[in-house]
Structures are given as C-alpha cells and as structure tokens.
Scaffold this motif. Structure first.
Motif, PDB file in Angstrom:
ATOM      1  N   GLU A 174       0.826  -1.204   0.000  1.00  0.00           N
ATOM      2  CA  GLU A 174       0.000   0.000   0.000  1.00  0.00           C
ATOM      3  C   GLU A 174       0.861   1.256   0.000  1.00  0.00           C
ATOM      4  O   GLU A 174       0.537   2.251  -0.671  1.00  0.00           O
ATOM      5  CB  GLU A 174      -0.949   0.001   1.197  1.00  0.00           C
ATOM      6  N   TRP A 175       1.950   1.248   0.749  1.00  0.00           N
ATOM      7  CA  TRP A 175       2.872   2.386   0.751  1.00  0.00           C
ATOM      8  C   TRP A 175       3.404   2.661  -0.656  1.00  0.00           C
ATOM      9  O   TRP A 175       3.496   3.804  -1.101  1.00  0.00           O
ATOM     10  CB  TRP A 175       4.024   2.113   1.716  1.00  0.00           C
ATOM     11  N   HIS A 177       2.059   1.737  -3.631  1.00  0.00           N
ATOM     12  CA  HIS A 177       1.109   1.833  -4.729  1.00  0.00           C
ATOM     13  C   HIS A 177       0.816   3.287  -5.098  1.00  0.00           C
ATOM     14  O   HIS A 177       0.560   4.119  -4.218  1.00  0.00           O
ATOM     15  CB  HIS A 177      -0.197   1.124  -4.387  1.00  0.00           C
ATOM     16  N   ASP A 179      -1.765   4.629  -6.269  1.00  0.00           N
ATOM     17  CA  ASP A 179      -3.118   5.062  -5.926  1.00  0.00           C
ATOM     18  C   ASP A 179      -3.260   5.463  -4.461  1.00  0.00           C
ATOM     19  O   ASP A 179      -4.281   6.036  -4.064  1.00  0.00           O
ATOM     20  CB  ASP A 179      -4.134   3.947  -6.235  1.00  0.00           C
ATOM     21  N   THR A 180      -2.258   5.159  -3.664  1.00  0.00           N
ATOM     22  CA  THR A 180      -2.290   5.547  -2.249  1.00  0.00           C
ATOM     23  C   THR A 180      -2.089   7.062  -2.148  1.00  0.00           C
ATOM     24  O   THR A 180      -1.106   7.602  -2.655  1.00  0.00           O
ATOM     25  CB  THR A 180      -1.197   4.810  -1.462  1.00  0.00           C
ATOM     26  N   SER A 181      -3.024   7.739  -1.507  1.00  0.00           N
ATOM     27  CA  SER A 181      -2.970   9.193  -1.425  1.00  0.00           C
ATOM     28  C   SER A 181      -1.858   9.665  -0.494  1.00  0.00           C
ATOM     29  O   SER A 181      -1.344   8.896   0.329  1.00  0.00           O
ATOM     30  CB  SER A 181      -4.312   9.740  -0.930  1.00  0.00           C
ATOM     31  N   ARG A 184      -3.064   9.188   3.015  1.00  0.00           N
ATOM     32  CA  ARG A 184      -3.024   7.782   3.445  1.00  0.00           C
ATOM     33  C   ARG A 184      -1.588   7.344   3.702  1.00  0.00           C
ATOM     34  O   ARG A 184      -1.323   6.588   4.638  1.00  0.00           O
ATOM     35  CB  ARG A 184      -3.682   6.895   2.384  1.00  0.00           C
ATOM     36  N   ALA A 185      -0.651   7.811   2.895  1.00  0.00           N
ATOM     37  CA  ALA A 185       0.758   7.486   3.135  1.00  0.00           C
ATOM     38  C   ALA A 185       1.212   8.024   4.485  1.00  0.00           C
ATOM     39  O   ALA A 185       1.987   7.386   5.198  1.00  0.00           O
ATOM     40  CB  ALA A 185       1.630   8.044   2.009  1.00  0.00           C
ATOM     41  N   LEU A 188      -0.109   5.624   7.058  1.00  0.00           N
ATOM     42  CA  LEU A 188       0.685   4.402   7.098  1.00  0.00           C
ATOM     43  C   LEU A 188       1.990   4.620   7.847  1.00  0.00           C
ATOM     44  O   LEU A 188       2.444   3.754   8.602  1.00  0.00           O
ATOM     45  CB  LEU A 188       0.980   3.923   5.675  1.00  0.00           C
TER      46      LEU A 188
END
Length: 227
Positions: A174-175, A177, A179-181, A184-185, A188
């Motif tokens: 997810e970090w 990708h 598409d991860t905003s 959101r980063a 995380l």
C-alpha cells in the motif's frame, strides 16, 4: 538518522515476506547480496512499484535536485517530508522501500563515538520507508532517494534521536502503490511503523566507520565498547 545499513540476505528473504501482496517483475535470485556496510553515495537496490508490478532497481542513495547546491541529502523527516518544498513531490510520486537487515548508529559520549548495530529481535527482514525521484528505471545523476526517518523513543533514544521509519511487511504494497494518497501514506507512516520495542542492538567494531570495510564481522558484537 540513518547513515549506514546492511543488505546481507538474498532478495528472496525480503520478497518472500511480501508474497501475495503484488505481482513482481523481479528475477528469482537466492544469492546473498552480502553488503555489510551500505553507505550514502552508493547505488542501493530499491523496491518500487510501476507498470502494475514490484521492481528492484539500483538507485543512488542521496537526493540533490538541480537547484540544490549542497551535498545530496540522505534522510527526510517523516514529520515534514509530505509538505516540504524539497520532498513533497517525492512523497507524492516517488515512494519506495529499502530492504535491510539492520542499520548502524553511533552513540556519542564526549569526544568518543561508539557504533551500534540495530536489528529486529528475531532478525526479520526490514523495510525502510523511502522517497525519491521516480521513475527509478531512468535515474538522473544525484537525484536518487532518501530514507524517511522518525523520532526515536524508549531505549533507542539513548543511541540517537532519529531512526529509520521501518514499515511492517503487510503495509509495504500500500505504501508503494501510486493510488495511495498523500494523506493515506502519512497514516501508514504512523499506523504501520514497526514498534521500537521490536529492536535490539549491540556495540560493533569501529571499522564500520569506513565504507571500504565490508566484512561479515562488522555486525558482530564486541566486548570492549568505547562508551
């Protein structure tokens, strides 16, 4: 901060911890990397996501955009990186991961400095959050990557007030990708950071101060630390 680290195991030791998270475009290789003293200014295998797959690219450890007329930076503070002039574009479009076994830190006592090796208590593979100038397959000179750092706490602060931001394995995809905003980063970086209580450290040879030294005994505990 993080100024030296190790990449000792084979790439498969790290990639197996990410199995099932994403497709990989990385050749199978069980040969140990064997780098016991990775220093700034060298090329480092950097895990990144592009073309809908994980890639490993050799990338310069350091970041100096054309308008920066000082030595390349090697670290970025997690508290400010997402908003700073220097690092905001990298946080948005260049998130990456450094695979590591552990890192070195120097404890100062007056004029004396004693290096320590820091690693996960069960010797699990580590994933340092990083940001850099993507796409990494077409790297520009000195526009490589930096390691994201966080404040130390608990016992680790006795060694240094900063440490690499180590992500839990399940958060790596997810970090990375695209598409991860940005927000959101940030989440995380706070929610998926490995707890400092999971780490152990011991004093090591002062030979680690020179990147010319790459022998396996650099990570072994010594009995006569300076401080």
């Amino acid at each position: 901060m993080c100024g030296r680290f190790t990449q000792i195991q084979s790439r498969e030791a790290w990639l197996s911890a990410l199995e099932g998270q994403a497709e990989r475009s990385i050749a199978w290789d069980e040969q140990p990397i064997g780098r016991y003293n990775v220093a700034p200014g060298s090329n480092v295998l950097l895990l990144n996501y592009r073309d809908e797959a994980l890639h490993l690219d050799p990338v310069f450890w350091g970041y100096a955009p054309p308008w920066w007329h000082k030595a390349p930076l090697i670290n970025a503070r997690v508290e400010t990186a997402a908003e700073s002039k220097m690092f905001r574009p990298l946080w948005q479009h260049g998130r990456a991961v450094v695979m590591a076994d552990g890192w070195y830190e120097w404890k100062r006592d007056g004029a004396k400095k004693q290096p320590y090796y820091i690693y996960q208590r069960q010797h699990q593979p580590l994933f340092f959050a990083a940001i850099g100038h993507a796409p990494y397959a077409r790297q520009q000179e000195k526009e490589g990557f930096v390691i994201v750092t966080a404040a130390s706490d608990r016992g680790m602060v006795d060694l240094h007030d900063r440490r690499p931001l180590v992500l839990e394995a399940q958060a790596v995809s997810e970090w990375l990708h695209p598409d991860t905003s940005t927000e959101r980063a940030r989440e995380l970086a706070e929610e998926a950071a490995m707890d400092p209580q999971q780490f152990h450290w011991h004093p090591v040879s002062r030979d680690v101060g020179s990147p010319r030294h790459q022998q396996p005994d650099l990570v072994e505990e010594i009995a006569d630390p300076l401080c």
